[in-house]
Design a protein around this motif. Structure first.
Motif, PDB file in Angstrom:
ATOM      1  N   TRP A  27       0.835  -1.215   0.000  1.00  0.00           N
ATOM      2  CA  TRP A  27       0.000   0.000   0.000  1.00  0.00           C
ATOM      3  C   TRP A  27       0.866   1.261   0.000  1.00  0.00           C
ATOM      4  CZ3 TRP A  27      -4.109  -1.493   4.265  1.00  0.00           C
ATOM      5  CH2 TRP A  27      -4.934  -2.498   3.757  1.00  0.00           C
ATOM      6  N   LEU A  54       1.040   4.495  -3.055  1.00  0.00           N
ATOM      7  CA  LEU A  54       0.560   5.856  -2.787  1.00  0.00           C
ATOM      8  C   LEU A  54       1.348   6.880  -3.599  1.00  0.00           C
ATOM      9  CD1 LEU A  54      -0.037   5.663   1.064  1.00  0.00           C
ATOM     10  CD2 LEU A  54      -1.749   5.643  -0.758  1.00  0.00           C
ATOM     11  N   ARG A 109       1.250   8.914   2.366  1.00  0.00           N
ATOM     12  CA  ARG A 109       1.922   7.865   3.130  1.00  0.00           C
ATOM     13  C   ARG A 109       1.881   8.166   4.628  1.00  0.00           C
ATOM     14  NH1 ARG A 109       5.507   8.718  -1.334  1.00  0.00           N
ATOM     15  NH2 ARG A 109       5.349   6.995  -2.839  1.00  0.00           N
ATOM     16  N   LEU A 164      -1.553   7.275   5.849  1.00  0.00           N
ATOM     17  CA  LEU A 164      -1.676   5.822   5.978  1.00  0.00           C
ATOM     18  C   LEU A 164      -0.942   5.323   7.221  1.00  0.00           C
ATOM     19  CD1 LEU A 164      -2.510   3.039   4.942  1.00  0.00           C
ATOM     20  CD2 LEU A 164      -0.478   3.049   3.478  1.00  0.00           C
ATOM     21  N   SER A 167      -3.020   6.092  10.229  1.00  0.00           N
ATOM     22  CA  SER A 167      -4.214   5.244  10.269  1.00  0.00           C
ATOM     23  C   SER A 167      -3.861   3.806  10.659  1.00  0.00           C
ATOM     24  CB  SER A 167      -4.909   5.253   8.906  1.00  0.00           C
ATOM     25  OG  SER A 167      -5.305   6.558   8.557  1.00  0.00           O
ATOM     26  N   ALA A 168      -2.702   3.332  10.193  1.00  0.00           N
ATOM     27  CA  ALA A 168      -2.342   1.932  10.450  1.00  0.00           C
ATOM     28  C   ALA A 168      -1.871   1.719  11.883  1.00  0.00           C
ATOM     29  CB  ALA A 168      -1.262   1.482   9.461  1.00  0.00           C
TER      30      ALA A 168
END
Length: 551
Positions: A343, A347, A353, A356, A359-360
């Motif tokens: 992922w 991006l 990035r 992400l 969020s991760a």
């Protein structure tokens, strides 16, 4: 004038490794033609087993043609024989073959007879043993346990209460029983070590055929359970038989065996041969006793083997579970990280990035370290670069309050600290009382050997509760088919051995709350931590008769 012996070839530089003293006959194994040399040496060993002492090159060539290997010419065989017979390696001895010389020209031709040297034969025997051990998987021989019981019983009967052999038990029969006992015990020990080693390699997934393992896993686990049951019952019987043969009887058996073996000794060596044989037999008998009988400072090898085999069953089940998870494509954290990496790679820019990443992993600034709005404006107006020292930058003012999403401390008088000493004392007293009750109950149900259920009589509620739990664990471990089971309490302090006796009566246990009845069994409850370790319990005939009488 030269003779064929003077024309003996030595290994050239491509076939010669540096020999190491007495191990020079193994040197050919590290040469380019090692496969051919090994076939030639095996052919000579086979011929010697047929009592053929000297062989000619054409005989070896015919043997190599019949062994199913790659075709080889007679010249190659003759050259290999010559190199193996060189003094550097010393695998063979070469002698001129003058039996077929009919003319002077035949004498100058290189005709040789070859014979295995002592060093070469010893090296080949060692290599054959290595090949055999490498291909051996080992086995847990329950039949060997039964044979050992039979042999020990015959030896006990031959020497029971006597200074000499019993009538009808001659020295030849006794010697043969001793030899058979040694062979069966050696096979049992060696195969058990090899089998448990192969089981461990299977558990570690080293040198394991996964498909074959999954195909026979149920048979393997059943095989282990059956051997454990046999080892529990027959191991105890063997330990009892060994205790029934006193040291004087052991010395008598050892003397009989040693004297019979010394009858074939060379003249003048009979006396020393008897002493050597006696020492060897005594060591082997001590090894047999150590294998089955525990001492206060050492567990028997049979008990260690039983523990190792019992521990192998859940380990094998864990391997099966891991293999099924692997075959089913079960995801783990590694797969999650690989997916997340893909992922990130897809991006378009660093901003996406970073979003992400947050969020991760849920990483954000601390709620109690937020800067004020004035600080943010000052840093934006200054437009400072990364190389500006902190001392030259605008000050960083941190808000003393939490973010709006946080919770503020409740204002008011703080709660008083409660004194919990009285509650702690009550809990400690209650815990001590329960521990004393449990200890008393355990002492009440401990046995000094196997006892029938019907012999326990009346039990108080605490002892009955503990006894009922142990009995349930033992029956669950025994299952519907087994006759014996051994379980341990969770704290490891008690060991319970439960034995089912065919055609037993009904046992009745009485408590202040009522009566508990069921099929009678032999029960042995021993402490695993108190006092020195005792030999495995032996079920006596009196205990069995007590169970077989209905209540």
């Amino acid at each position: 004038m030269t003779t064929p012996a003077d024309d003996q070839q030595l290994p050239d530089s491509t076939d010669t490794a540096v020999p190491s003293g007495a191990y020079a006959p193994f040197t050919y194994l590290n040469t380019p033609n090692a496969a051919l040399y090994r076939r030639v040496m095996r052919a000579l060993v086979t011929e010697k087993e047929r009592f053929t002492v000297h062989v000619r090159p054409e005989q070896v060539h015919r043997a190599l043609h019949a062994d199913g290997g790659e075709p080889v010419t007679e010249d190659a065989v003759a050259d290999a024989l010559g190199r193996l017979a060189n003094p550097v390696w010393g695998n063979l001895l070469a002698f001129p073959d003058s039996s077929r010389v009919t003319a002077l020209e035949d004498f100058y031709r290189r005709r040789m007879l070859y014979q295995l040297s002592r060093e070469g034969e010893a090296a080949e025997r060692a290599l054959a043993q290595y090949d055999t051990a490498l291909g051996t998987r080992g086995a847990l021989q329950a039949v060997a346990l039964e044979d050992i019981v039979v042999l020990l019983t015959s030896l006990r009967d031959a020497t029971r209460g006597r200074a000499d052999l019993a009538p009808g038990a001659d020295a030849a029969t006794t010697h043969q029983a001793m030899r058979s006992l040694r062979e069966r015990f050696t096979e049992l020990a060696d195969n058990a070590v090899a089998f448990m080693g192969s089981i461990q390699r299977t558990i570690d997934l080293h040198d394991a055929d996964v498909e074959a393992f999954l195909a026979y896993k149920e048979q393997l686990i059943e095989y282990l359970e059956r051997f454990i049951d046999d080892l529990v019952t027959r191991g105890a019987r063997i330990a009892a038989l060994l205790s029934e043969i006193p040291p004087d009887a052991v010395r008598l058996l050892v003397t009989v065996a040693a004297e019979r073996e010394a009858q074939d000794a060379a003249p003048g060596e009979a006396e020393s041969a008897v002493v050597t044989a006696q020492e060897t037999w005594l060591r082997q008998w001590a090894g047999l006793a150590d294998w089955f009988v525990s001492t206060p400072g050492r567990e028997s090898e049979a008990k260690l083997l039983r523990s190792r085999a019992r521990a192998a069953i859940p380990a094998l089940l864990a391997v099966v579970r891991a293999l099924h998870d692997r075959a089913g494509g079960r995801t783990d954290r590694t797969q999650d990280f690989l997916t997340l990496a893909r992922w990130f790679a897809d991006l378009p820019d660093d901003g996406a990035r970073h979003r992400l990443w947050r969020s991760a992993f849920g990483l954000s600034s601390a709620r109690h370290l937020t800067v004020t709005g004035e600080t943010v404006e000052a840093w934006e107006e200054a437009r400072l670069g990364n190389s500006v020292p902190w001392a030259e930058a605008p000050p960083l003012e941190i808000s003393p309050q939490l973010r709006r999403t946080g919770s503020y401390e409740r204002r008011g008088k703080p709660n008083r600290v409660q004194d919990r000493r009285e509650a702690k004392a009550i809990l400690a007293a209650r815990s001590r009382h329960q521990a004393e009750q449990t200890a008393a109950a355990r002492r009440h149900i401990l046995t000094s050997g196997p006892r029938p259920l019907s012999a326990f009589g009346e039990l108080d509620p605490q002892a009955f509760k503990l006894f009922l739990g142990l009995l349930g664990d033992g029956l669950a471990a025994m299952g519907p088919d087994a006759t014996t089971a051994q379980v341990h309490t969770s704290d490891g302090e008690l060991t319970v051995t439960l034995t089912r006796v065919p055609e037993a009566g009904v046992a009745v246990l009485r408590t202040p709350d009522g009566e508990f009845s069921g099929p009678d069994h032999l029960v042995d409850i021993a402490s695993s931590v108190a006092g020195p370790e005792q030999p495995p319990p032996v079920i006596t005939d009196d205990a069995r008769q007590a169970v077989e009488v209905p209540v």
